[in-house]
Scaffold this motif. Structure first.
Motif, PDB file in Angstrom:
ATOM      1  N   ASP A 192       0.764  -1.628  -0.071  1.00 54.17           N
ATOM      2  CA  ASP A 192       0.257   0.037   0.026  1.00 54.17           C
ATOM      3  C   ASP A 192       0.960   1.313  -0.142  1.00 54.17           C
ATOM      4  O   ASP A 192       0.961   2.182  -1.390  1.00 54.17           O
ATOM      5  CB  ASP A 192      -0.858   0.204   1.415  1.00 54.17           C
TER       6      ASP A 192
ATOM      7  N   THR B  85       1.462   3.706  -3.102  1.00 51.89           N
ATOM      8  CA  THR B  85       1.120   5.279  -2.253  1.00 51.89           C
ATOM      9  C   THR B  85       2.531   6.601  -3.163  1.00 51.89           C
ATOM     10  O   THR B  85       1.721   7.188  -3.738  1.00 51.89           O
ATOM     11  CB  THR B  85       0.161   5.670  -2.001  1.00 51.89           C
TER      12      THR B  85
ATOM     13  N   TRP C 131       0.190   6.511  -6.725  1.00 50.40           N
ATOM     14  CA  TRP C 131      -1.347   5.131  -7.758  1.00 50.40           C
ATOM     15  C   TRP C 131      -1.959   6.066  -6.336  1.00 50.40           C
ATOM     16  O   TRP C 131      -1.620   6.228  -5.362  1.00 50.40           O
ATOM     17  CB  TRP C 131      -0.861   4.054  -6.900  1.00 50.40           C
ATOM     18  N   GLN C 132      -3.292   5.682  -6.789  1.00 50.78           N
ATOM     19  CA  GLN C 132      -4.290   6.289  -5.296  1.00 50.78           C
ATOM     20  C   GLN C 132      -5.172   4.814  -5.118  1.00 50.78           C
ATOM     21  O   GLN C 132      -5.574   4.383  -6.458  1.00 50.78           O
ATOM     22  CB  GLN C 132      -5.578   7.457  -6.218  1.00 50.78           C
ATOM     23  N   VAL C 133      -5.028   4.980  -3.942  1.00 55.12           N
ATOM     24  CA  VAL C 133      -5.808   3.702  -3.490  1.00 55.12           C
ATOM     25  C   VAL C 133      -6.487   3.955  -2.745  1.00 55.12           C
ATOM     26  O   VAL C 133      -7.163   4.909  -2.223  1.00 55.12           O
ATOM     27  CB  VAL C 133      -4.521   3.099  -1.949  1.00 55.12           C
ATOM     28  N   ASP C 134      -7.569   2.821  -3.401  1.00 55.63           N
ATOM     29  CA  ASP C 134      -9.100   3.410  -2.892  1.00 55.63           C
ATOM     30  C   ASP C 134      -9.341   2.718  -0.924  1.00 55.63           C
ATOM     31  O   ASP C 134      -8.924   1.530  -1.238  1.00 55.63           O
ATOM     32  CB  ASP C 134     -10.091   2.380  -3.647  1.00 55.63           C
TER      33      ASP C 134
ATOM     34  N   ARG D  60      -9.533  -1.384   0.832  1.00 51.94           N
ATOM     35  CA  ARG D  60      -8.690  -2.003   1.795  1.00 51.94           C
ATOM     36  C   ARG D  60      -9.397  -2.640   2.890  1.00 51.94           C
ATOM     37  O   ARG D  60      -9.899  -2.851   3.106  1.00 51.94           O
ATOM     38  CB  ARG D  60      -8.015  -1.353   2.660  1.00 51.94           C
TER      39      ARG D  60
ATOM     40  N   ALA E 270      -6.455   0.314  -5.762  1.00 47.51           N
ATOM     41  CA  ALA E 270      -5.063   1.293  -6.688  1.00 47.51           C
ATOM     42  C   ALA E 270      -5.657   1.264  -7.966  1.00 47.51           C
ATOM     43  O   ALA E 270      -5.590   0.918  -8.683  1.00 47.51           O
ATOM     44  CB  ALA E 270      -3.979   1.548  -6.149  1.00 47.51           C
TER      45      ALA E 270
ATOM     46  N   ASN F 247      -3.662   4.656 -11.156  1.00 42.94           N
ATOM     47  CA  ASN F 247      -3.170   5.518 -11.334  1.00 42.94           C
ATOM     48  C   ASN F 247      -3.631   6.498 -13.205  1.00 42.94           C
ATOM     49  O   ASN F 247      -4.954   5.494 -13.189  1.00 42.94           O
ATOM     50  CB  ASN F 247      -1.325   4.963 -12.009  1.00 42.94           C
TER      51      ASN F 247
ATOM     52  N   ASN G 124      -5.121  -5.104  -8.508  1.00 40.39           N
ATOM     53  CA  ASN G 124      -5.935  -4.951  -7.070  1.00 40.39           C
ATOM     54  C   ASN G 124      -4.699  -5.471  -6.265  1.00 40.39           C
ATOM     55  O   ASN G 124      -4.440  -6.964  -7.328  1.00 40.39           O
ATOM     56  CB  ASN G 124      -6.872  -5.987  -7.721  1.00 40.39           C
TER      57      ASN G 124
END
Lengths: 356, 114
Positions: free
Chosen positions: A172, A176, A180-183, A187, A194, A196, A202
């Protein structure tokens, strides 16, 4: 042309906002009331009357007949229209295909910091209900099935024995840091998702239970992101289909209640298989949305209705047959109205010549 | 659920005798002291709904010189619904009037029984 004639013509144009069956049944009566209400010398409708008639016409077109069943059926037809519309938009949108192995490997190594040991395997063509199992020894496998919009490349990595929570937390943090943007909603335990600019990934950690053979596994599933244009088209098609379905449903129900008993029985017989198919489609999509809601909604979820429509050929055939039954029900509803004894309904002499 | 004001006045307009659409419009305007002016589109949407609910029915039709006047009458279920509404409005008004009288904001009015 007299003032009354001009006014009559203007009102007749405005009454076209009402459905044809309504104009046939009520047009002349409504026209009489409009002319009674017009002050002498008026040759154009008042703005308030124009607004009122347009609103009345739209309301009549959008309002299903009274009764729970009529409204339920209208809602089901509307939702079916929306789901079929969004499914059609997905199938017509460009199919991106799975990402290249090099892109998927780069994403997986960013997340895990581990090297991929084996060479990429062949692209797996999925068939009907499921993708075939991956050949042993291939750590990079692309899954490609355009009709089902299966377009992922899975990278398998074999970590040294580590605690799952720490492994996921490190991955994670790595993605980040790499932009990348983690949803946050994704989690959950041993997984997260995540995105980009171009890709979505996934990550899932599977813990092995074997005593002698190391079976821990990190699966990184990488997909190309659904484009903004596709999402916009699918959302527009959903709401367009929703509206079209509502109009068709209201129209069909309004026609249904005006038919005689024997025609209504025929329509009902044709509509039941359609409604069963519609219920299947709606309930599957609803269940899918609820599941995805728990896991975190992603843009790829917009493909759910299409996936169900093409999920397994027997289901596709059943849904196609139910769709044909729906068209037959609409055709029966559209036929001239008949009285209870099967004879065509006679219009009352007073109603002849109604506006429109 | 309370009746919307247009529905209340349409049902009230038809309590004494059947009326055609324009007659209902005039009666509603008069009963509401000109406060409520129904337009034909709104009126017929309401008449359709009330007929579907069984509160109104078509009494007769008159066709003269290319014009059609359809007369509507209040049915027994419609009259019962209006009576229930009147009872509710009256009960609410009695409660409010009693409290306002105690505050000295309202004088007793024998004409309306409050």
């Amino acid at each position: 042309m007299t003032e009354v004639d001009r006014l009559h013509r203007s009102y007749a144009r405005l009454l076209r906002t009402y459905p044809r069956w309504y104009r046939r049944e009520r047009g002349l009566e409504l026209m009489t009331t409009l002319l009674d209400d017009a002050e002498p010398g008026r040759h154009r409708p008042r703005w308030s009357t124009v607004v009122d008639l347009v609103r009345g016409g739209i309301t009549t077109r959008l309002r299903p007949p009274r009764g729970f069943i009529a409204r339920l059926i209208t809602v089901m037809v509307s939702l079916t229209g929306g789901l079929v519309g969004s499914g059609a938009a997905v199938s017509l949108s460009p199919y991106p295909g799975p990402p290249a192995a090099t892109e998927a490997i780069a994403a997986a190594q960013t997340a895990t910091g581990l090297p991929v040991q084996d060479v990429p395997g062949p692209t797996v063509k999925c068939f009907e209900t499921a993708c075939q199992s991956t050949p042993a020894g291939d750590d990079v496998v692309a899954y490609d099935e355009a009709p089902m919009r299966v377009d992922t490349t899975v990278v398998r990595l074999h970590p040294l024995h580590q605690e799952v929570a720490a492994l996921v937390a490190q991955a994670d943090a790595r993605v980040t840091a790499a932009g990348w943007q983690v949803d946050p909603a994704s989690r959950f335990g041993a997984t997260f998702a995540a995105v980009n600019d171009r890709l979505g990934l996934n990550l899932y950690v599977s813990v092995g239970t074997g005593d002698t053979v190391r079976t821990d596994l990190i699966l990184v599933t990488v997909s190309k992101r659904v484009s903004a244009a596709t999402i916009t088209a699918v959302i527009a098609a959903f709401f367009g289909g929703l509206l079209a379905g509502w109009l068709v449903g209201v129209w069909a129900m309004q026609r249904f209640v005006r038919h005689g008993r024997s025609r209504r029985r025929d329509i009902r017989d044709a509509a039941v298989p359609f409604l069963i198919g519609a219920a299947l489609l709606i309930s599957f999509t609803f269940a899918g949305v609820m599941t995805d809601w728990a896991d975190g909604i992603s843009p790829e979820d917009i493909q759910a209705p299409l996936v169900f429509l093409l999920f397994w050929w027997p289901i596709t055939v059943v849904l196609a047959i139910s769709g044909v039954y729906g068209l037959v029900a609409l055709w029966l509803a559209a036929r001239p109205e008949v009285a209870g004894d099967g004879r065509p309904t006679e219009r009352s002499p007073a109603s002849r010549g109604a506006a429109g | 659920m309370r009746l919307p004001e247009p529905t209340f006045f349409i049902l009230t307009a038809l309590t004494e005798r059947p009326l055609h659409g324009y007659g209902v419009m005039l009666a509603v305007r008069e009963l509401s002291d000109g406060r409520l002016e129904l337009r034909p589109g709104t009126l017929y949407t309401a008449l359709d709904r009330l007929t579907e609910d069984g509160w109104l029915s078509v009494d007769r039709e008159e066709a003269v010189e290319g014009r059609l006047r359809r007369y509507y009458r209040l049915t027994d279920p419609g009259a019962a619904r209006l009576a229930a509404e009147v009872a509710q409005v009256r009960a609410n008004a009695v409660i409010a009037a009693g409290r306002l009288r105690r505050r000295g904001e309202l004088r007793p009015d024998p004409a309306v029984g409050l």
